[in-house]
Design an enzyme around this catalytic site. Sequence first.
Site, PDB file in Angstrom:
ATOM      1  N   TYR A  24      18.382  12.421  31.031  1.00 56.46           N
ATOM      2  CA  TYR A  24      18.206  13.561  31.927  1.00 56.46           C
ATOM      3  C   TYR A  24      19.438  13.901  32.765  1.00 56.46           C
ATOM      4  O   TYR A  24      19.434  14.887  33.492  1.00 56.46           O
ATOM      5  CB  TYR A  24      17.017  13.322  32.854  1.00 56.46           C
ATOM      6  N   HIS A 101      13.762  22.648  29.464  1.00 55.94           N
ATOM      7  CA  HIS A 101      13.767  21.186  29.389  1.00 55.94           C
ATOM      8  C   HIS A 101      15.217  20.723  29.431  1.00 55.94           C
ATOM      9  O   HIS A 101      16.068  21.296  28.750  1.00 55.94           O
ATOM     10  CB  HIS A 101      13.113  20.688  28.100  1.00 55.94           C
TER      11      HIS A 101
END
Length: 151
Positions: A24, A101
């Site tokens: 991430y 995302h």
Amino acid sequence: MTSHVYVLNGPNLNMLGVREPEVYGTETLDDLRVRTEKAAAKNGLSIDFRQSNIEGEIVSWVQEARGKAKGIIINAGGYTHTSVAILDALQAVSLPVIEVHLSNIFRRDQFRQHSYISLAATGVICGLGAKGYELAIEAMANIVNKSTSKA
């Protein structure tokens, strides 16, 4: 006059910068908020940037957006793959939706490769990290400007 857009973030996104930085990235949710606010200002939008770990709260925010926003940008986190409730809310409000995302969900676990949110989305941006939020703002500005020019 600037158009208002909700930017909604789902569970565990408050852990950005700490949770799996190899997946991430190292930017925090606050870093994403600042980045998104700058992109919004540049594109003539104002944003309401929120995060919740609670599915029902996200559903309520989507419903609230119906009367207050021109569109929704959403990273539903894990709810992307499980929440019919968020899908139903997004479909009910009849607003343009950009799904975002940070990671490429199609290069991850099999269960992450299905998105309920995509069924309501005008477009999907995934795998480009924090830059995806900026691209979502640009895309939403284009969508909103097209719809206001037709009005």
